[in-house]
Design a protein around this motif. Structure first.
Motif, short mmCIF file in Angstrom:
data_model
loop_
_atom_site.label_atom_id
_atom_site.label_comp_id
_atom_site.label_asym_id
_atom_site.label_seq_id
_atom_site.Cartn_x
_atom_site.Cartn_y
_atom_site.Cartn_z
N LEU A 16 12.04 -31.66 26.38
CA LEU A 16 11.81 -31.23 27.76
C LEU A 16 10.32 -31.08 28.00
CD1 LEU A 16 13.82 -28.56 29.75
CD2 LEU A 16 11.36 -28.78 30.03
N ILE A 17 9.84 -31.64 29.10
CA ILE A 17 8.46 -31.48 29.52
C ILE A 17 8.46 -30.87 30.92
CG2 ILE A 17 6.29 -32.65 30.09
CD1 ILE A 17 6.98 -34.77 28.05
N LYS A 48 4.66 -17.62 34.31
CA LYS A 48 4.94 -18.92 33.71
C LYS A 48 5.49 -18.80 32.29
CE LYS A 48 1.97 -21.88 36.49
NZ LYS A 48 0.84 -22.84 36.51
N ALA A 49 4.97 -17.87 31.50
CA ALA A 49 5.49 -17.71 30.14
C ALA A 49 6.97 -17.33 30.18
CB ALA A 49 4.68 -16.66 29.38
N GLU A 50 7.34 -16.46 31.11
CA GLU A 50 8.74 -16.07 31.25
C GLU A 50 9.59 -17.26 31.67
OE1 GLU A 50 9.07 -12.78 33.91
OE2 GLU A 50 7.54 -11.61 32.86
N ALA A 51 9.07 -18.08 32.59
CA ALA A 51 9.82 -19.25 33.05
C ALA A 51 10.03 -20.24 31.91
CB ALA A 51 9.07 -19.92 34.20
N ILE A 52 9.02 -20.43 31.08
CA ILE A 52 9.16 -21.31 29.92
C ILE A 52 10.25 -20.79 28.99
CG2 ILE A 52 8.01 -22.11 27.80
CD1 ILE A 52 5.38 -22.14 29.48
N GLN A 67 18.72 -24.50 25.32
CA GLN A 67 18.91 -24.28 23.88
C GLN A 67 17.94 -25.14 23.05
OE1 GLN A 67 23.24 -24.99 23.60
NE2 GLN A 67 23.52 -22.77 23.53
N LEU A 68 16.66 -24.97 23.37
CA LEU A 68 15.61 -25.74 22.71
C LEU A 68 14.76 -24.85 21.81
CD1 LEU A 68 14.33 -27.77 25.80
CD2 LEU A 68 15.92 -28.57 24.04
N GLU A 88 10.87 -24.15 20.32
CA GLU A 88 9.56 -24.24 20.95
C GLU A 88 8.90 -25.60 20.75
OE1 GLU A 88 10.66 -21.69 19.25
OE2 GLU A 88 10.27 -19.84 20.40
N GLU A 89 9.10 -26.21 19.59
CA GLU A 89 8.46 -27.50 19.32
C GLU A 89 9.10 -28.66 20.09
OE1 GLU A 89 11.27 -26.61 15.82
OE2 GLU A 89 9.80 -25.51 17.06
N GLU A 90 10.21 -28.39 20.76
CA GLU A 90 10.89 -29.43 21.55
C GLU A 90 10.47 -29.38 23.02
OE1 GLU A 90 15.13 -29.95 19.24
OE2 GLU A 90 14.87 -28.14 20.47
N PHE A 91 9.51 -28.54 23.33
CA PHE A 91 9.11 -28.30 24.72
C PHE A 91 7.60 -28.41 24.84
CE2 PHE A 91 7.77 -25.81 28.30
CZ PHE A 91 8.83 -25.66 29.17
N CYS A 92 7.12 -28.98 25.93
CA CYS A 92 5.69 -28.86 26.23
C CYS A 92 5.49 -28.74 27.73
CB CYS A 92 4.87 -30.01 25.64
SG CYS A 92 5.21 -31.62 26.30
#
Length: 209
Positions: A4-5, A137-141, A149-150, A152-156
């Motif tokens: 997910l980006i 934004k941190a909360e939204a991330i 169900q990701l 952290e390394e699967e998201f940027c």
């Protein structure tokens, strides 16, 4: 592997920040009791438009907010489309099976005005907008990580400010810094996020794909 980006909106998807400042100045200055400077307006960034206006308009903030939206929509004539290549980048990511979301500090109404003007209102799997109380934004991330169900390394996240880098660090995800906007502080981004600053949409496309 990135699954997910998420993208920021102002200064990342389109050159909308100058227009936002002008609309805010025109709509809110009469309620602030003086002509707002760009510095005063920028100091409210991070909150959605309701929170921004509350900071400078006091008890008359609701009237100022009511005036803001039609001015904002009208001023979108100055920025009728997103940065060149942005839609193609998003479509390329989606074709590769990557989810694409939007996380912005804007309020829901101004966000949708911009997305509709850009023809992008149906492009994202999820849209997270800002808070009038604090930058979120941190909360939204974190919410997106949990929902999809990701790890952290699967998201940027793709954003144009140092505060975006900080939000990503708080959430434990990678930030890719968009430095293609006219107002991007390239030196500050390179200091805060070395090796992950991109001067063009094409450069980011090559990095991701």
């Amino acid at each position: 592997m990135i699954k997910l980006i998420a993208f920021d909106l102002d200064g990342t998807i389109g050159e909308t920040i100058p227009m936002c400042i002008k609309a805010f100045k025109q709509a809110v200055s009469p309620y602030a009791g003086h002509v707002l400077s760009e510095r005063e307006i920028v100091q409210t960034f991070g909150l959605n438009e309701a929170g921004m206006i509350k900071m400078v308009a006091g008890e008359k903030w609701q009237e100022a907010l009511h005036d803001f939206y039609p001015i904002y929509e009208r001023m979108h004539e100055e920025c009728p489309k997103p940065y060149e290549g942005i839609c193609e980048l998003i479509e390329t990511l989606q074709a590769a099976g990557i989810l694409v979301a939007l996380i912005t500090g804007k309020g829901e109404k101004s966000c949708m005005i911009t997305l509709e003007k850009f023809g992008m209102q149906n492009l994202f799997c999820s849209i997270k907008t800002g808070s009038e109380d604090k930058p979120n934004k941190a909360e939204a991330i974190t919410e997106l990580l949990h929902f999809y169900q990701l790890n952290e390394e699967e998201f940027c996240y793709v954003g144009d400010t140092v505060s975006d880098v900080a939000a990503c660090r708080t959430a434990g995800v990678t930030c890719l810094s968009a430095a293609w906007g006219a107002g991007a502080d390239v030196a500050a981004l390179k200091e805060a996020n070395p090796s992950k600053v991109f001067s063009s949409v094409k450069d980011l496309l090559h990095f991701l794909c």
